[in-house]
Design an enzyme around this catalytic site. Structure first.
Site, PDB file in Angstrom:
ATOM      1  CB  CYS A  34      14.307 -43.837   3.591  1.00 35.38           C
ATOM      2  SG  CYS A  34      13.776 -45.353   2.796  1.00 35.38           S
TER       3      CYS A  34
ATOM      4  CG  HIS B  86      18.617 -45.033   4.380  1.00 34.72           C
ATOM      5  ND1 HIS B  86      17.953 -44.567   5.483  1.00 34.72           N
ATOM      6  CD2 HIS B  86      17.812 -45.981   3.834  1.00 34.72           C
ATOM      7  CE1 HIS B  86      16.796 -45.200   5.603  1.00 34.72           C
ATOM      8  NE2 HIS B  86      16.690 -46.062   4.612  1.00 34.72           N
TER       9      HIS B  86
ATOM     10  CD  GLU C  32      20.518 -42.398   6.751  1.00 25.72           C
ATOM     11  OE1 GLU C  32      20.402 -41.638   5.766  1.00 25.72           O
ATOM     12  OE2 GLU C  32      19.583 -43.134   7.146  1.00 25.72           O
TER      13      GLU C  32
HETATM   14  N1  GLN Z   1       8.669 -47.817   5.103  1.00 24.95           N
HETATM   15  C1  GLN Z   1       9.216 -47.282   3.886  1.00 24.95           C
HETATM   16  C2  GLN Z   1       9.438 -48.342   2.839  1.00 24.95           C
HETATM   17  O1  GLN Z   1       9.553 -49.493   3.152  1.00 24.95           O
HETATM   18  C3  GLN Z   1      10.492 -46.509   4.166  1.00 24.95           C
HETATM   19  C4  GLN Z   1      11.611 -47.377   4.623  1.00 24.95           C
HETATM   20  C5  GLN Z   1      12.723 -46.615   5.296  1.00 24.95           C
HETATM   21  O2  GLN Z   1      12.551 -45.490   5.716  1.00 24.95           O
HETATM   22  N2  GLN Z   1      13.875 -47.236   5.416  1.00 24.95           N
HETATM   23  O3  GLN Z   1       9.540 -48.039   1.693  1.00 24.95           O
END
Ligand code: GLN
Length: 566
Positions: free
Chosen positions: A401, A539, A541
């Site tokens: 992410c 994600h 994970e």
């Molecule tokens: N801050 C970034 C976004 O909102 C990544 C979010 C995250 O890593 N879950 O897109």
């Protein structure tokens, strides 16, 4: 105000409700107890719906600072939950519905909405019985959603707090209505103070008394302790806590959370629970847990370990490091390491430390680097420096992410020569916004709609033919055939890869390895001429399980094993 004994909707299903409370200290192991019991009942042929009841007035965990609360786990349906839901899914090897996460906030929000809709038809709406009734209703809905034989309801916090008392009251009411359909397991902690050298049971006695004071007599005690509990203490606790000594389960520290099911199985906890409900095992196969435990044990005996760095920013809490913030990342790495038969040493590195001391000093000696999810500007330059180090030194890199967004920025700055590249999350007026806010997200933020408003939950992603990512998914069996294949992964973000820069970055060598099915959103980037360098907007994970590790984590760990310098 009515105290009528209402007809239970779950009655038709004949669902049994197992409540789990905790005592003495927080983080005592209720979540692992609930997860282990769930998998053991599942192995005996029953459908289990584990539910976490959190005390927060937050409607979900999405608006809580990670340092306060630990990881925000995301479910397929997009619910932002407590990390225990992650444990339930990992132990059950099943994806659960959103309804399995309850907070006081949701309960109150529902009641107040019903009141506004005149659903109480002039009744006065009171904390009791309406709040516990709403809780009972939610538990029954969770039973219905999975047609569950068992609902395991884990009550957040410890007994004796104001915050969770109405969940305990819901248990009391259900038991009052039909005492054949609920039981209560209390998880307590027996400390062995070094200065005394003896295991002490008084704190558990006290927390059971607190439960008694709320009208609950626990049926089982799960006693967490450093070492095995002896018969003498069991007999004493049995006498004081009003239960047969055979219902007291010893739960000493073990080398892995994945051996807890075996610990309970050995003490016949599932059989005892089934017997209490007048039920029997329909089958019983826990071979996979035994195999997993043996594997973990033999890996732990390996003389050398491979060092993996997780570089993020949510690590410090006072003088302690809080690995809880990335628990799914840790578990996913462990799953892949177990599958790859390699002993791992995970190190938490604050990206602020990288900024202070430089990559050469902080990152030396790691065979793989992960930059996990995150928000805001603090520590991001340290992340970018970390990624540059991994890219130029050929160290396997997995970006999750924010880790993918940072990898895109790093590539734009140092390879595509867009010196001022950044995300608009950090710098709204940046010259090269290679990561920018999604248009619909921008509208939400302008209206201060923060709760549950990110791009959340499972979304399809099309994998591009011939990429390393495709190979990884094929190898792990998560894709059946190559070419235009679709996967489903969980998301939690507001920002995205800016398509205005797609061509520029691609012609500089960045590979777009996955997009949304309409091709609009970039979901995966990777690099050629590097052993393993992959960043995902999702994600991975959250979908890794001990019996089904995530393909990208497997590939990351296996490449690291091949390329590591010994
Ligand atoms: N801050 C970034 C976004 O909102 C990544 C979010 C995250 O890593 N879950 O897109």
């Amino acid at each position: 105000m009515s105290y009528h004994v209402h007809a239970r909707k779950a009655k038709k299903l004949n669902t049994k409700f197992i409540f789990i409370s905790g005592g003495v200290i927080s983080s005592v192991g209720k979540g692992i107890t609930a997860s282990s019991l769930a998998t053991l009942l599942q192995a005996r042929g029953y459908v289990v719906a584990p539910v976490k009841c959190d005390m927060y007035l937050n409607v979900d965990a999405g608006t809580i600072r990670p340092q306060e609360h630990g990881e925000v786990f995301v479910m397929d349906g997009g619910m932002e939950t407590d990390q225990d839901l992650g444990n339930y899914e990992r132990f059950l090897d099943e994806s659960l519905p959103d309804i399995n996460y309850v907070t006081n906030g949701q309960i109150y929000q529902n009641i107040i909405q019903k009141e506004r809709n005149f659903e109480f038809e002039g009744e006065d709406v009171e904390i009791v019985p309406h709040v516990p009734e709403e809780i009972i209703d939610r538990l029954e809905k969770a039973a219905q959603a999975r047609k569950a034989d068992f609902v395991i309801c884990e009550i957040g916090g410890t007994v004796g707090e104001y915050q969770n008392i109405l969940f305990i009251e819901a248990n009391r009411i259900m038991k009052y209505r039909d005492n054949r359909e609920t039981l209560h397991i209390h998880v307590g902690y027996l400390p062995t103070p070094p200065s005394v050298g003896e295991m002490k049971s008084k704190p558990v006695q006290t927390s059971v008394r607190l439960l008694n004071g709320s009208g609950i007599q626990p049926d089982f005690l799960v006693c967490r302790s450093e070492g095995e509990m002896d018969d003498r203490r069991k007999a004493l606790l049995a006498w004081i806590c009003n239960m047969p000594a055979t219902n007291i389960i010893s739960a000493p520290n073990v080398n892995s959370i994945y051996s807890v099911p075996l610990l309970f199985d050995k003490q016949k906890l599932p059989e005892k629970i089934l017997a209490k409900f007048g039920l029997k095992s329909k089958k019983n196969d826990i071979t996979k847990w035994k195999t997993l435990a043996h594997r973990i044990e033999s890996i732990q005996k390996q003389p050398t370990e491979m060092r993996i760095a997780v570089v993020g920013k949510y690590f410090e809490t006072g003088a302690f490091k809080l690995a809880d913030v990335y628990v799914s990342v840790v578990e996913a790495i462990k799953h892949a390491a177990i599958k790859s038969n390699v002993k791992i040493h995970l190190e938490w590195i604050s990206s602020l430390e990288v900024e202070k001391q430089g990559t050469a000093k902080v990152l030396k000696g790691y065979s793989g680097i992960v930059v996990p999810g995150g928000f805001g500007s603090r520590g991001t330059e340290g992340m970018i420096a970390t990624i540059q180090y991994a890219r130029t030194k050929g160290i396997p890199y997995l970006g999750l992410c924010y880790g993918m967004q940072m990898a895109t920025i790093e590539f734009a700055r140092h390879v595509a020569r867009l010196k001022d590249a950044n995300t608009t999350e950090i710098d709204t007026g940046v010259k090269h916004p290679v990561i920018h806010i999604m248009p619909e997200q921008e509208k939400k933020l302008l209206k201060r709609e923060y709760g549950a408003s990110m791009r959340l939950g499972a979304w399809d992603c099309q994998i591009i033919r011939g990429t390393k990512t495709e190979k990884a998914y094929l190898k792990a069996g998560w894709l059946k055939k190559a070419g235009r294949a679709t996967i489903s992964e969980r998301h939690r973000h507001r920002y995205e890869f800016n398509n205005d820069y797609r061509q520029k970055l691609e012609s500089a060598g960045l590979i777009i390895a996955g997009t949304s099915p309409d091709g609009r959103l970039v979901e995966i980037v990777e690099l050629p001429n590097h052993p393993f360098f992959v960043g995902t907007q999702f994600h991975p994970e959250f979908k890794s399980r001990p019996f089904n590790p995530h393909p990208l984590f497997i590939e990351f760990i296996q490449t690291a094993t091949r390329t590591r310098k010994r």
